[in-house]
Enzyme design. Structure first.
Site, PDB file in Angstrom:
ATOM      1  N   GLU A   1       0.829  -1.198   0.000  1.00  0.00           N
ATOM      2  CA  GLU A   1       0.000   0.000   0.000  1.00  0.00           C
ATOM      3  C   GLU A   1       0.875   1.265   0.000  1.00  0.00           C
ATOM      4  OE1 GLU A   1      -2.271  -0.516   3.539  1.00  0.00           O
ATOM      5  OE2 GLU A   1      -3.096  -2.436   2.887  1.00  0.00           O
TER       6      GLU A   1
ATOM      7  N   LEU B   1      -5.910  -1.242  -0.472  1.00  0.00           N
ATOM      8  CA  LEU B   1      -5.800  -1.405   0.971  1.00  0.00           C
ATOM      9  C   LEU B   1      -6.473  -2.725   1.339  1.00  0.00           C
ATOM     10  CD1 LEU B   1      -6.422   1.466   3.523  1.00  0.00           C
ATOM     11  CD2 LEU B   1      -6.702  -0.941   4.092  1.00  0.00           C
ATOM     12  N   ALA B   2      -5.726  -3.819   1.130  1.00  0.00           N
ATOM     13  CA  ALA B   2      -6.287  -5.161   1.302  1.00  0.00           C
ATOM     14  C   ALA B   2      -5.140  -6.120   1.585  1.00  0.00           C
ATOM     15  CB  ALA B   2      -7.065  -5.587   0.062  1.00  0.00           C
ATOM     16  N   GLU B   3      -4.845  -6.334   2.855  1.00  0.00           N
ATOM     17  CA  GLU B   3      -3.688  -7.144   3.240  1.00  0.00           C
ATOM     18  C   GLU B   3      -3.803  -8.588   2.772  1.00  0.00           C
ATOM     19  OE1 GLU B   3      -3.555  -3.475   5.482  1.00  0.00           O
ATOM     20  OE2 GLU B   3      -5.171  -4.952   5.240  1.00  0.00           O
TER      21      GLU B   3
ATOM     22  N   GLN C   1       1.824  -2.036   6.024  1.00  0.00           N
ATOM     23  CA  GLN C   1       2.182  -0.724   6.562  1.00  0.00           C
ATOM     24  C   GLN C   1       2.563  -0.773   8.034  1.00  0.00           C
ATOM     25  OE1 GLN C   1      -0.811   2.226   5.705  1.00  0.00           O
ATOM     26  NE2 GLN C   1       0.093   2.691   3.724  1.00  0.00           N
TER      27      GLN C   1
ATOM     28  N   PHE D   1      -1.613  -4.476  11.130  1.00  0.00           N
ATOM     29  CA  PHE D   1      -2.536  -4.655  10.009  1.00  0.00           C
ATOM     30  C   PHE D   1      -2.334  -5.992   9.303  1.00  0.00           C
ATOM     31  CE2 PHE D   1      -2.303   0.232   9.323  1.00  0.00           C
ATOM     32  CZ  PHE D   1      -3.039   0.429  10.478  1.00  0.00           C
ATOM     33  N   ILE D   2      -1.463  -6.838   9.839  1.00  0.00           N
ATOM     34  CA  ILE D   2      -1.101  -8.064   9.137  1.00  0.00           C
ATOM     35  C   ILE D   2      -2.140  -9.178   9.307  1.00  0.00           C
ATOM     36  CG2 ILE D   2       0.191  -9.295  10.944  1.00  0.00           C
ATOM     37  CD1 ILE D   2       2.408  -9.745   8.852  1.00  0.00           C
TER      38      ILE D   2
ATOM     39  N   PRO E   1      -5.394  -9.684   8.705  1.00  0.00           N
ATOM     40  CA  PRO E   1      -6.220 -10.176   7.599  1.00  0.00           C
ATOM     41  C   PRO E   1      -5.464 -11.096   6.642  1.00  0.00           C
ATOM     42  CG  PRO E   1      -6.594  -7.833   7.934  1.00  0.00           C
ATOM     43  CD  PRO E   1      -5.420  -8.209   8.784  1.00  0.00           C
TER      44      PRO E   1
ATOM     45  N   HIS F   1      -0.906   0.113  15.655  1.00  0.00           N
ATOM     46  CA  HIS F   1       0.321   0.475  14.952  1.00  0.00           C
ATOM     47  C   HIS F   1       1.560   0.118  15.778  1.00  0.00           C
ATOM     48  CE1 HIS F   1      -2.876   2.969  13.302  1.00  0.00           C
ATOM     49  NE2 HIS F   1      -2.120   3.262  12.261  1.00  0.00           N
TER      50      HIS F   1
END
Length: 330
Positions: free
Chosen positions: A34, A63-65, A87, A91-92, A94, A134
């Site tokens: 991303e 924006l789609a892990e 990022q 967020f990992i 998914p 984050h």
């Protein structure tokens, strides 16, 4: 080697330098994630790569892990060597199904017909005053997954050498970059394409009284604690684990056998952390050499707090010093 090949760089610049080198020398290496192409990534780790190698090799994704991971796996099985960026580590999740059920099992599932030479990069850890998603340090989730390597650099030199090794590895690597020290540490790095070994600990400082075992950003506090303890006459051996999976137990055990004491430092929560695995390994193989119980200095078993309490969560220099003083009896 000319002076132009040796640069004073930060950790994030070393990551960029390693990717640039490998992409220059191996056309099968591609980068995706991303905002990594046009904008150079949220931390600018990929800045300049699109200009150097074009949009076919440096690709912005939705924006789609889950899509990022699945696409990278498909690329890897068909002859490419993708470097996929998330990022933030938070967020990992998914992408866990793709990483655990497919990337990690590809070689075994196909009985060696297909393999998965890819790197999943993610900034991780606290210390930058970000929200909890984050600031994750959940490396143990991936270290517990057979088929994955989990690598965590602690300096620009190791970021450069370990990332090169990760890209060249024929199997998937989770490469976690401690963003707290992305720009806090500068080192001279030779841009010569020389990789460092994976699955190997690095002894950063030798000592005879206690072994301090750590990785990632906590290496900085650990080295500072070793300096303070040296003023009290305590000789600390400092080990940077670097690859939390596969774990180099031999280096750790040799050190603990010599010093007779061990303190393990990590910012991830205590319960089920890598420190527990290291402690168990020491108890199994070096119990009779121990002069004191193994001690862990870790984060708490809570969600990472917001920035006002962040320093209360992260291991501090004085926490490490206090732990050593306890087991030595100062």
């Amino acid at each position: 080697m000319s002076n132009a090949d040796i640069r004073d760089v930060t950790l994030v610049e070393a990551v960029n330098m390693a990717m640039h080198w490998e992409m220059s020398h191996d056309k099968s290496v591609v980068v995706l994630g991303e905002d990594i192409a046009t904008n150079g990534g949220v931390f600018r780790a990929t800045v300049g790569l699109k200009d150097a190698f074009g949009f076919k090799r440096v690709m912005d994704t939705p924006l789609a892990e889950n899509l990022i991971a699945g696409t990278a796996i498909g690329m890897a099985t068909q002859g490419l060597k993708p470097i996929a960026e998330f990022q933030f580590m938070g967020f990992i999740y998914p992408a866990m199904e793709q990483i655990v059920c497919h990337a990690a099992r590809m070689r075994n599932r196909t009985r060696g017909r297909l393999h998965c030479p890819l790197v999943f990069r993610a900034p991780f850890g606290g210390g930058i005053h970000a929200p909890e998603h984050h600031s994750e340090s959940t490396e143990a989730l991936f270290a517990h997954t057979p088929g994955l390597r989990v690598v965590i650099p602690s300096s620009p030199q190791r970021a450069y050498g370990l990332l090169l090794a990760a890209i060249r590895d024929p199997d998937p690597v989770i490469f976690l970059e401690p963003k707290r020290i992305y720009r806090a540490v500068t080192q001279r790095v030779a841009n010569n394409g020389e990789a460092l070994p994976l699955d190997t600990c690095f002894t950063l400082r030798e000592g005879d009284d206690v072994t301090l075992i750590t990785w990632g950003a906590c290496v900085q506090e650990t080295l500072q604690a070793a300096d303070k303890l040296a003023e009290q006459g305590v000789g600390c051996e400092v080990i940077d684990v670097a690859s939390v999976s596969l774990l180099d137990r031999e280096t750790i055990l040799c050190s603990v056998t010599k010093t007779g004491r061990a303190v393990i430092i990590h910012e991830a929560c205590r319960n089920g952390g890598i420190g527990a695995e290291i402690s168990a390994s020491i108890a199994e193989a070096a119990f009779l050499d121990l002069q004191a119980p193994v001690v862990r200095v870790t984060g708490f078993d809570t969600v990472m707090p917001y920035y006002r309490n962040e320093q209360n969560y992260l291991p501090q220099v004085e926490d490490i010093v206090h732990a050593v003083e306890q087991i030595i009896g100062l």
